[in-house]
Motif scaffolding. Sequence first.
Motif, PDB file in Angstrom:
ATOM      1  N   SER A  74       0.814  -1.216   0.000  1.00  0.00           N
ATOM      2  CA  SER A  74       0.000   0.000   0.000  1.00  0.00           C
ATOM      3  C   SER A  74       0.846   1.264   0.000  1.00  0.00           C
ATOM      4  O   SER A  74       1.920   1.300   0.593  1.00  0.00           O
ATOM      5  N   ASN A  76      -0.357   3.840   1.396  1.00  0.00           N
ATOM      6  CA  ASN A  76      -0.831   4.529   2.585  1.00  0.00           C
ATOM      7  C   ASN A  76       0.174   4.348   3.744  1.00  0.00           C
ATOM      8  O   ASN A  76       1.139   3.615   3.632  1.00  0.00           O
ATOM      9  N   HIS A  77      -0.067   5.035   4.855  1.00  0.00           N
ATOM     10  CA  HIS A  77       0.898   5.049   5.957  1.00  0.00           C
ATOM     11  C   HIS A  77       0.830   3.805   6.851  1.00  0.00           C
ATOM     12  O   HIS A  77      -0.125   3.036   6.787  1.00  0.00           O
ATOM     13  N   ARG A  80      -2.256   2.690   9.168  1.00  0.00           N
ATOM     14  CA  ARG A  80      -3.396   2.170   8.392  1.00  0.00           C
ATOM     15  C   ARG A  80      -3.207   0.676   8.076  1.00  0.00           C
ATOM     16  O   ARG A  80      -4.125  -0.121   8.235  1.00  0.00           O
ATOM     17  N   ILE A  81      -2.012   0.325   7.681  1.00  0.00           N
ATOM     18  CA  ILE A  81      -1.740  -1.066   7.306  1.00  0.00           C
ATOM     19  C   ILE A  81      -1.681  -1.950   8.556  1.00  0.00           C
ATOM     20  O   ILE A  81      -2.235  -3.045   8.592  1.00  0.00           O
ATOM     21  N   ALA A  94       3.540  -0.704   4.053  1.00  0.00           N
ATOM     22  CA  ALA A  94       3.022   0.654   3.863  1.00  0.00           C
ATOM     23  C   ALA A  94       4.044   1.473   3.070  1.00  0.00           C
ATOM     24  O   ALA A  94       5.151   0.992   2.791  1.00  0.00           O
ATOM     25  N   ASN A  95       3.662   2.687   2.717  1.00  0.00           N
ATOM     26  CA  ASN A  95       4.567   3.603   1.996  1.00  0.00           C
ATOM     27  C   ASN A  95       5.311   2.924   0.846  1.00  0.00           C
ATOM     28  O   ASN A  95       6.513   3.115   0.685  1.00  0.00           O
TER      29      ASN A  95
END
Length: 187
Positions: A74, A76-77, A80-81, A94-95
């Motif tokens: 993802s 996203n940060h 979130r994951i 993430a990232n």
Amino acid sequence: MITKLLKTKQFIPNQYVKTFMEIDFEQLYKEGKRLILTDLDNTLISYEEFTPTKEILDKFDYLEGLGFEIVILSNNHGQRIRTFIKDIKIKGYANARKPLLIGFNKAIKNASKEYPKDEIVFIGDQLMTDIFCANRARVYSILVNPLKQKTEKFYTKFNRKLENAKLNDIKSKYLQKYNELNLEKRH
Ligand SMILES: [Mg+2]
């Protein structure tokens, strides 16, 4: 426009399926795919959700039963994951910075075993990040529709604009492929 510099071919998915749930995973397994790399936001859950739905949990169980390894990739940060994978045994990154290969390479390296490229399938709802990343990495790609577009962030909305331009490019340069994949439904 920037996207004009990017080759149209790089944005054509191998498959276009309405949702993650509707993908024919048995067929993919038959074709030798073993590792599923999947996007999170708007592919598995919408931006309004934080944890896996029952439907997704059941699907993950089923996929692991078939013999797939699943890894989430993802942009996203981390929080979130982490929240999403908290109670499940699936790895998530993430990232990832898709369409760059930074996250992709990390995910591949840390998978339970070394998968050849032709055993990997990459699933996501965005042409500009997920499909472009999969094609750059030369792995099989599946485009799905975003679960809920309304709550997307501004940069995703911007990507959607670029995506529409790319879809038009695909239509004008690769009409047969465009029709085969049913990409008309994507607009
Ligand atoms: Mg997404």
